[in-house]
Motif scaffolding. Structure first.
Motif, mmCIF file in Angstrom:
data_model
loop_
_atom_site.group_PDB
_atom_site.id
_atom_site.type_symbol
_atom_site.label_atom_id
_atom_site.label_comp_id
_atom_site.label_asym_id
_atom_site.label_seq_id
_atom_site.Cartn_x
_atom_site.Cartn_y
_atom_site.Cartn_z
ATOM 1 N N ILE A 271 -1.345 59.771 3.677
ATOM 2 C CA ILE A 271 -1.172 60.569 2.468
ATOM 3 C C ILE A 271 -1.665 59.750 1.285
ATOM 4 C CG2 ILE A 271 0.432 61.799 0.969
ATOM 5 C CD1 ILE A 271 2.195 62.270 3.375
ATOM 6 N N ASP A 272 -2.786 60.184 0.743
ATOM 7 C CA ASP A 272 -3.366 59.502 -0.410
ATOM 8 C C ASP A 272 -2.606 59.899 -1.674
ATOM 9 O OD1 ASP A 272 -5.105 57.835 -1.724
ATOM 10 O OD2 ASP A 272 -6.696 59.326 -1.909
ATOM 11 N N GLU A 273 -2.411 58.925 -2.563
ATOM 12 C CA GLU A 273 -1.671 59.143 -3.814
ATOM 13 C C GLU A 273 -0.288 59.732 -3.547
ATOM 14 O OE1 GLU A 273 -4.126 59.963 -7.440
ATOM 15 O OE2 GLU A 273 -5.397 60.997 -5.977
ATOM 16 N N ILE A 274 0.420 59.128 -2.623
ATOM 17 C CA ILE A 274 1.719 59.654 -2.193
ATOM 18 C C ILE A 274 2.729 59.685 -3.332
ATOM 19 C CG2 ILE A 274 2.595 57.414 -1.415
ATOM 20 C CD1 ILE A 274 3.890 58.922 0.961
ATOM 21 N N HIS A 275 2.494 58.883 -4.365
ATOM 22 C CA HIS A 275 3.415 58.883 -5.507
ATOM 23 C C HIS A 275 3.419 60.218 -6.242
ATOM 24 C CE1 HIS A 275 -0.526 57.565 -7.067
ATOM 25 N NE2 HIS A 275 -0.195 58.221 -8.157
ATOM 26 N N ARG A 276 2.407 61.066 -5.986
ATOM 27 C CA ARG A 276 2.358 62.377 -6.651
ATOM 28 C C ARG A 276 3.222 63.422 -5.954
ATOM 29 N NH1 ARG A 276 -1.666 62.792 -10.524
ATOM 30 N NH2 ARG A 276 -3.188 61.086 -10.549
ATOM 31 N N PHE A 277 3.716 63.105 -4.765
ATOM 32 C CA PHE A 277 4.654 64.011 -4.096
ATOM 33 C C PHE A 277 5.994 63.968 -4.825
ATOM 34 C CE2 PHE A 277 3.076 64.433 0.584
ATOM 35 C CZ PHE A 277 2.250 65.476 0.187
ATOM 36 N N ASN A 278 6.614 65.129 -5.018
ATOM 37 C CA ASN A 278 7.939 65.145 -5.621
ATOM 38 C C ASN A 278 8.997 64.819 -4.568
ATOM 39 O OD1 ASN A 278 8.502 67.543 -4.153
ATOM 40 N ND2 ASN A 278 7.696 68.815 -5.808
ATOM 41 N N LYS A 279 10.251 64.772 -4.993
ATOM 42 C CA LYS A 279 11.323 64.376 -4.080
ATOM 43 C C LYS A 279 11.417 65.315 -2.885
ATOM 44 C CE LYS A 279 16.242 63.216 -3.988
ATOM 45 N NZ LYS A 279 16.549 63.983 -2.774
ATOM 46 N N THR A 280 11.287 66.609 -3.112
ATOM 47 C CA THR A 280 11.386 67.573 -2.007
ATOM 48 C C THR A 280 10.281 67.337 -0.978
ATOM 49 O OG1 THR A 280 12.365 69.227 -3.464
ATOM 50 C CG2 THR A 280 11.360 70.024 -1.426
ATOM 51 N N GLN A 281 9.080 67.099 -1.461
ATOM 52 C CA GLN A 281 7.962 66.854 -0.545
ATOM 53 C C GLN A 281 8.151 65.545 0.213
ATOM 54 O OE1 GLN A 281 5.174 67.206 -3.779
ATOM 55 N NE2 GLN A 281 4.229 69.030 -2.894
ATOM 56 N N GLN A 282 8.636 64.524 -0.462
ATOM 57 C CA GLN A 282 8.883 63.259 0.222
ATOM 58 C C GLN A 282 10.008 63.395 1.249
ATOM 59 O OE1 GLN A 282 9.145 59.721 -2.288
ATOM 60 N NE2 GLN A 282 7.917 60.717 -3.869
ATOM 61 N N ASP A 283 11.069 64.128 0.870
ATOM 62 C CA ASP A 283 12.185 64.329 1.801
ATOM 63 C C ASP A 283 11.751 65.083 3.055
ATOM 64 O OD1 ASP A 283 13.958 62.989 0.182
ATOM 65 O OD2 ASP A 283 14.804 64.792 -0.730
ATOM 66 N N ALA A 284 10.746 65.952 2.912
ATOM 67 C CA ALA A 284 10.266 66.719 4.065
ATOM 68 C C ALA A 284 9.668 65.831 5.147
ATOM 69 C CB ALA A 284 9.233 67.755 3.604
ATOM 70 N N LEU A 285 9.223 64.651 4.771
ATOM 71 C CA LEU A 285 8.621 63.724 5.739
ATOM 72 C C LEU A 285 9.658 62.934 6.531
ATOM 73 C CD1 LEU A 285 5.904 62.257 3.346
ATOM 74 C CD2 LEU A 285 5.445 63.757 5.298
ATOM 75 N N LEU A 286 10.844 62.772 5.949
ATOM 76 C CA LEU A 286 11.817 61.812 6.479
ATOM 77 C C LEU A 286 12.166 62.007 7.954
ATOM 78 C CD1 LEU A 286 14.255 61.492 3.425
ATOM 79 C CD2 LEU A 286 12.584 59.828 4.236
ATOM 80 N N PRO A 287 12.578 63.211 8.393
ATOM 81 C CA PRO A 287 12.998 63.332 9.804
ATOM 82 C C PRO A 287 11.878 63.021 10.787
ATOM 83 C CG PRO A 287 12.831 65.492 8.749
ATOM 84 C CD PRO A 287 12.731 64.479 7.662
ATOM 85 N N TYR A 288 10.642 63.310 10.422
ATOM 86 C CA TYR A 288 9.520 63.109 11.339
ATOM 87 C C TYR A 288 9.110 61.634 11.397
ATOM 88 C CZ TYR A 288 9.589 68.098 10.592
ATOM 89 O OH TYR A 288 10.003 69.399 10.493
ATOM 90 N N VAL A 289 9.309 60.946 10.290
ATOM 91 C CA VAL A 289 9.087 59.495 10.318
ATOM 92 C C VAL A 289 10.171 58.835 11.142
ATOM 93 C CG1 VAL A 289 8.998 57.402 8.901
ATOM 94 C CG2 VAL A 289 7.892 59.491 8.089
ATOM 95 N N GLU A 290 11.404 59.271 10.931
ATOM 96 C CA GLU A 290 12.543 58.664 11.619
ATOM 97 C C GLU A 290 12.491 58.910 13.124
ATOM 98 O OE1 GLU A 290 16.549 60.010 10.404
ATOM 99 O OE2 GLU A 290 16.822 57.919 9.832
ATOM 100 N N GLU A 291 12.037 60.114 13.519
ATOM 101 C CA GLU A 291 11.978 60.449 14.941
ATOM 102 C C GLU A 291 10.701 59.949 15.613
ATOM 103 O OE1 GLU A 291 12.423 64.646 15.045
ATOM 104 O OE2 GLU A 291 14.351 64.620 13.982
#
Length: 441
Positions: free
Chosen positions: A106-126
């Protein structure tokens, strides 16, 4: 030798195809670097690549995925949302059933808001995806803590001249530039100018070179890059200064600390860097006003007057004439004696007020505009200081009863504040003994 001209940008044509061709970041990819160790184990983990533009973040992510046999998917946070994230996750889940891991870059990941960043969490964790995010912003401020805790941050550095020379020499080959057998006349002193304009950014270097070749003069069978061509290609200041990102705050910090450290030459350098990079001069004027109070303070009260005058002068004159007033007050503040005693006293007073309860105003200090209030002893026994020698009432308290003896302000022995210190010492000898209690912490 091929004469077919590749129409892609030079930076794309020159993109390394293997880690052996990758230039820079030896602290990460050298023999003892953490990414090199990770490659030896062939176990890729989620990471954030943090660094200035043109340091090879996208290329590094691609090469890491390739070296570890992972599928590579790329999203840009500028034009992607939760829908695109879900589609990428779906593809990664399908790939996983076939026994292959997926790197989601994900290029320029800092432009993702909190909701978009939170959407990644379970898939990174799993482990559904291996996340590699690229950012030019400080991850501590730009990314949510939950995501940071699941990824390791690697800092990429701006390329040094040795790295840039290596890239430039490769780019000047006729096959890369698509000029066939036509030689390029590019004198070494002008090459140094191009390196300076690139300012550690490989992409910028290649884009400027590409433009310079397009603008270059043709002399028979030679392409000649002259000083005029190089000026036309660069066209403006290219030094890094992003007016609100990491470089901005780093240079503001360096400016403030140089001034606080009484180094007028370094302070002038950082002021020039910021103005050259496009900083708002009035923003810098406001910072100078703040520094006059915070760092010079009562060691030289004229500092605040001069900072305000410099602001007014800039508003009156504009650029570039008004910038001289900012330089003048920068030198004055850097050369002045320093004291932060008012700054620290004010912080202590604010902290005490916020932490405590509201203390009653002593009766003798209260306003008594009516007969009723006077019968309630408002203002009773108040001593009018001007009725006493040296205009100091010797037996009068001004704090609420519970705070008598509190002390916030302790002058330094520098500049004019030395005289204030002597004055307060003399006054305190005329105050009652209760005022000599231990100062408030």
């Amino acid at each position: 030798m091929s004469t077919t001209h590749d129409l892609r940008p030079l930076a794309a044509r020159l993109r390394p195809q293997s880690l052996e061709d990758y230039v820079g970041q030896k602290h990460l990819l050298g023999d003892n670097g953490p990414l090199r160790a990770m490659l030896r184990s062939r176990h890729l983990h989620s990471m954030i690549l943090w660094g200035p533009p043109g340091t090879g973040k996208t290329t590094l992510a691609q090469l890491l995925a390739r070296a570890t046999g992972c599928q590579f998917q790329i999203l840009s946070a500028v034009n992607s949302g939760v829908k695109e994230i879900r589609a990428a996750i779906s593809g990664a889940e399908q790939t996983r059933t076939q026994g292959q891991d997926t790197v989601l870059f994900i290029d320029e990941i800092h432009r993702f808001n909190k909701t978009q960043q939170d959407a990644l969490l379970p898939y990174v964790e799993e482990g559904v995806i291996i996340l590699i995010g690229a950012t030019t912003e400080n991850p501590s401020f730009a990314l949510v803590n939950a995501l940071l805790s699941r990824a390791r941050v690697y800092v990429l550095k701006a390329l040094d001249d040795t790295d840039l020379v290596h890239i430039l020499e490769r780019a000047l080959s006729d096959e890369i530039l698509g000029l066939g057998a036509i030689p390029i006349d590019f004198p070494s002193e002008l090459r140094r100018g191009l390196l300076q304009a690139a300012d550690g950014d490989a992409r910028r270097l290649l884009n400027l070179l590409d433009l310079a070749v397009q603008l270059a003069e043709r002399h028979g069978d030679t392409v000649k890059i002259t000083a005029q061509v190089l000026i036309a290609a660069t066209g403006q200041s290219w030094r890094r200064f992003d007016k609100g990102g990491e470089a901005f705050y780093d240079e503001i910090s360096a400016f403030h600390k140089s001034l606080r450290g009484s180094d007028p030459d370094a302070a002038l350098y950082w002021l020039a860097r910021m103005l050259d990079g496009g900083a708002d001069p009035l923003y810098l004027a406001r910072r100078l006003v703040r520094m006059a109070s915070e760092d010079v303070g009562l060691a030289d009260p004229r500092a605040l007057e001069m900072a305000l005058a410099a602001r007014d002068a800039y508003q009156f004159l504009g650029s570039p004439e008004g910038e001289l007033a900012l330089a003048q007050v920068t030198v004055y503040l850097a050369s002045s004696p320093k004291s932060n005693r008012v700054y620290t006293a004010w912080n202590k007073a604010q902290a005490l007020v916020k932490a405590g309860t509201s203390q009653e105003v002593p009766l003798h200090l209260r306003n008594a505009p009516t007969k009723l209030l006077k019968t309630l002893d408002y203002g009773k026994e108040y001593q009018y200081d001007h009725d006493y020698p040296d205009a100091i009432a010797p037996n009068q308290e001004y704090f609420p009863a519970g705070l008598i003896g509190t002390r916030f302000y302790e002058p330094s022995e520098r500049g004019l504040e030395m005289r204030i210190l002597e004055r307060l010492r003399w006054i305190r000898t005329h105050r009652p003994p209760t005022r000599e209690k231990t100062p408030h912490a």
